[in-house]
Write a protein that holds these residues in place. Sequence first.
Motif, PDB file in Angstrom:
ATOM      1  N   MET A   1       0.818  -1.190   0.000  1.00 44.10           N
ATOM      2  CA  MET A   1       0.000   0.000   0.000  1.00 44.10           C
ATOM      3  C   MET A   1       0.867   1.262   0.000  1.00 44.10           C
ATOM      4  SD  MET A   1      -3.206   0.731   2.362  1.00 44.10           S
ATOM      5  CE  MET A   1      -3.676   2.338   2.801  1.00 44.10           C
ATOM      6  N   LEU A   2       1.885   1.328   0.892  1.00 40.02           N
ATOM      7  CA  LEU A   2       2.763   2.497   0.920  1.00 40.02           C
ATOM      8  C   LEU A   2       3.530   2.649  -0.381  1.00 40.02           C
ATOM      9  CD1 LEU A   2       4.310   2.393   4.508  1.00 40.02           C
ATOM     10  CD2 LEU A   2       2.690   4.058   3.609  1.00 40.02           C
ATOM     11  N   VAL A   3       4.026   1.537  -0.907  1.00 38.52           N
ATOM     12  CA  VAL A   3       4.782   1.591  -2.153  1.00 38.52           C
ATOM     13  C   VAL A   3       3.881   2.063  -3.283  1.00 38.52           C
ATOM     14  CG1 VAL A   3       6.084   0.234  -3.840  1.00 38.52           C
ATOM     15  CG2 VAL A   3       6.454  -0.137  -1.403  1.00 38.52           C
ATOM     16  N   GLY A   4       2.650   1.581  -3.319  1.00 31.90           N
ATOM     17  CA  GLY A   4       1.695   2.023  -4.344  1.00 31.90           C
ATOM     18  C   GLY A   4       1.425   3.522  -4.254  1.00 31.90           C
ATOM     19  N   LYS A   5       1.278   4.024  -3.038  1.00 26.20           N
ATOM     20  CA  LYS A   5       1.070   5.472  -2.864  1.00 26.20           C
ATOM     21  C   LYS A   5       2.291   6.253  -3.328  1.00 26.20           C
ATOM     22  CE  LYS A   5      -2.296   5.595   0.853  1.00 26.20           C
ATOM     23  NZ  LYS A   5      -2.659   6.230   2.099  1.00 26.20           N
ATOM     24  N   ALA A   6       3.480   5.764  -2.999  1.00 25.32           N
ATOM     25  CA  ALA A   6       4.707   6.451  -3.408  1.00 25.32           C
ATOM     26  C   ALA A   6       4.857   6.442  -4.928  1.00 25.32           C
ATOM     27  CB  ALA A   6       5.924   5.808  -2.745  1.00 25.32           C
ATOM     28  N   ARG A   7       4.540   5.302  -5.551  1.00 29.69           N
ATOM     29  CA  ARG A   7       4.593   5.237  -7.022  1.00 29.69           C
ATOM     30  C   ARG A   7       3.587   6.213  -7.637  1.00 29.69           C
ATOM     31  NH1 ARG A   7       7.596   0.873  -8.649  1.00 29.69           N
ATOM     32  NH2 ARG A   7       7.638  -0.904  -7.239  1.00 29.69           N
ATOM     33  N   GLY A   8       2.393   6.261  -7.055  1.00 34.98           N
ATOM     34  CA  GLY A   8       1.368   7.178  -7.544  1.00 34.98           C
ATOM     35  C   GLY A   8       1.788   8.633  -7.412  1.00 34.98           C
ATOM     36  N   LYS A   9       2.412   8.982  -6.293  1.00 35.26           N
ATOM     37  CA  LYS A   9       2.869  10.360  -6.078  1.00 35.26           C
ATOM     38  C   LYS A   9       3.964  10.722  -7.080  1.00 35.26           C
ATOM     39  CE  LYS A   9       2.033  13.121  -3.083  1.00 35.26           C
ATOM     40  NZ  LYS A   9       1.117  14.249  -3.033  1.00 35.26           N
ATOM     41  N   ALA A  10       4.872   9.779  -7.354  1.00 41.18           N
ATOM     42  CA  ALA A  10       5.937  10.024  -8.335  1.00 41.18           C
ATOM     43  C   ALA A  10       5.335  10.268  -9.714  1.00 41.18           C
ATOM     44  CB  ALA A  10       6.914   8.852  -8.372  1.00 41.18           C
ATOM     45  N   LYS A  11       4.351   9.464 -10.059  1.00 34.63           N
ATOM     46  CA  LYS A  11       3.694   9.621 -11.360  1.00 34.63           C
ATOM     47  C   LYS A  11       2.963  10.953 -11.437  1.00 34.63           C
ATOM     48  CE  LYS A  11       0.700   7.142 -14.546  1.00 34.63           C
ATOM     49  NZ  LYS A  11      -0.061   5.915 -14.792  1.00 34.63           N
ATOM     50  N   LYS A  13       3.662  13.664  -9.943  1.00 37.06           N
ATOM     51  CA  LYS A  13       4.651  14.746 -10.026  1.00 37.06           C
ATOM     52  C   LYS A  13       5.548  14.602 -11.254  1.00 37.06           C
ATOM     53  CE  LYS A  13       3.716  16.690  -6.018  1.00 37.06           C
ATOM     54  NZ  LYS A  13       3.399  18.070  -5.820  1.00 37.06           N
ATOM     55  N   ALA A  14       5.213  13.665 -12.139  1.00 36.72           N
ATOM     56  CA  ALA A  14       5.985  13.400 -13.353  1.00 36.72           C
ATOM     57  C   ALA A  14       7.434  13.061 -13.032  1.00 36.72           C
ATOM     58  CB  ALA A  14       5.895  14.581 -14.330  1.00 36.72           C
ATOM     59  N   GLY A  15       7.614  12.317 -11.951  1.00 30.56           N
ATOM     60  CA  GLY A  15       8.955  11.911 -11.547  1.00 30.56           C
ATOM     61  C   GLY A  15       9.117  10.414 -11.631  1.00 30.56           C
ATOM     62  N   ASP A  16      10.327   9.976 -11.389  1.00 30.11           N
ATOM     63  CA  ASP A  16      10.636   8.555 -11.374  1.00 30.11           C
ATOM     64  C   ASP A  16      10.564   8.038  -9.945  1.00 30.11           C
ATOM     65  OD1 ASP A  16      11.227   8.595 -14.130  1.00 30.11           O
ATOM     66  OD2 ASP A  16      13.294   9.201 -13.713  1.00 30.11           O
ATOM     67  N   PHE A  17       9.991   6.873  -9.784  1.00 25.47           N
ATOM     68  CA  PHE A  17      10.005   6.210  -8.483  1.00 25.47           C
ATOM     69  C   PHE A  17      11.277   5.394  -8.413  1.00 25.47           C
ATOM     70  CE2 PHE A  17       9.132   2.518  -5.783  1.00 25.47           C
ATOM     71  CZ  PHE A  17       8.787   3.171  -4.611  1.00 25.47           C
ATOM     72  N   VAL A  18      12.219   5.826  -7.565  1.00 24.78           N
ATOM     73  CA  VAL A  18      13.493   5.108  -7.473  1.00 24.78           C
ATOM     74  C   VAL A  18      13.603   4.301  -6.192  1.00 24.78           C
ATOM     75  CG1 VAL A  18      14.728   6.722  -8.964  1.00 24.78           C
ATOM     76  CG2 VAL A  18      14.701   7.096  -6.490  1.00 24.78           C
ATOM     77  N   GLY A  19      12.776   4.635  -5.200  1.00 21.98           N
ATOM     78  CA  GLY A  19      12.845   3.884  -3.958  1.00 21.98           C
ATOM     79  C   GLY A  19      11.988   4.502  -2.880  1.00 21.98           C
ATOM     80  N   ILE A  20      11.918   3.802  -1.762  1.00 22.39           N
ATOM     81  CA  ILE A  20      11.103   4.268  -0.645  1.00 22.39           C
ATOM     82  C   ILE A  20      11.830   3.947   0.664  1.00 22.39           C
ATOM     83  CG2 ILE A  20       9.789   2.104  -0.593  1.00 22.39           C
ATOM     84  CD1 ILE A  20       7.332   3.813   0.301  1.00 22.39           C
ATOM     85  N   ALA A  21      11.778   4.903   1.577  1.00 21.81           N
ATOM     86  CA  ALA A  21      12.301   4.703   2.929  1.00 21.81           C
ATOM     87  C   ALA A  21      11.120   4.857   3.880  1.00 21.81           C
ATOM     88  CB  ALA A  21      13.381   5.724   3.260  1.00 21.81           C
TER      89      ALA A  21
END
Length: 156
Positions: A1-11, A13-21
């Motif tokens: 769920m957190l990773v999905g939210k982070a991927r969605g936020k990157a998208k 913001k038109a950015g790349d999802f490179v990782g999550i802490a």
Amino acid sequence: MLVGKARGKAKLKAGDFVGIAVHEDMDACTGPGYDSVRRAVSSALAKAAGASSSVYALAAAESEAWLLLFPDAFSIYRPSWKIPAQWKGKDTGRRKNPKEDIEAELIRPRFRESDGPEIANAALGHGLLTSPDGSNRSYSEFVRDLATWPVPRRGR
């Protein structure tokens, strides 16, 4: 769920999802419980992140124990604050109640949990993060895990 939210936020913001802490306070010292929680959550986070980097920052006992690794940052942030000399150079991860200890010591003005990010920022701004005053296994593991992250390079 957190990773999905982070991927969605990157998208978004038109950015790349490179990782999550992901950070969490353990509310207990390092030991068998810390080890099993860290292994289980790190594994689940890595699986969810897939090819992207991930790190689980499990702060033992609390994130305030990490702050105590940088006692000078307290005085940089608030000149009236001074961490007692007997607290310095210790294993801060073995402190049972670091937040309560700090709250009892820093009373003018009173330390609040919300001061933590500003103290960490003071430590960063003054180059203190690379030379902690003391030790903390959970902090060392977090730094070690971050060091394995690849640095993304953008073509220009």
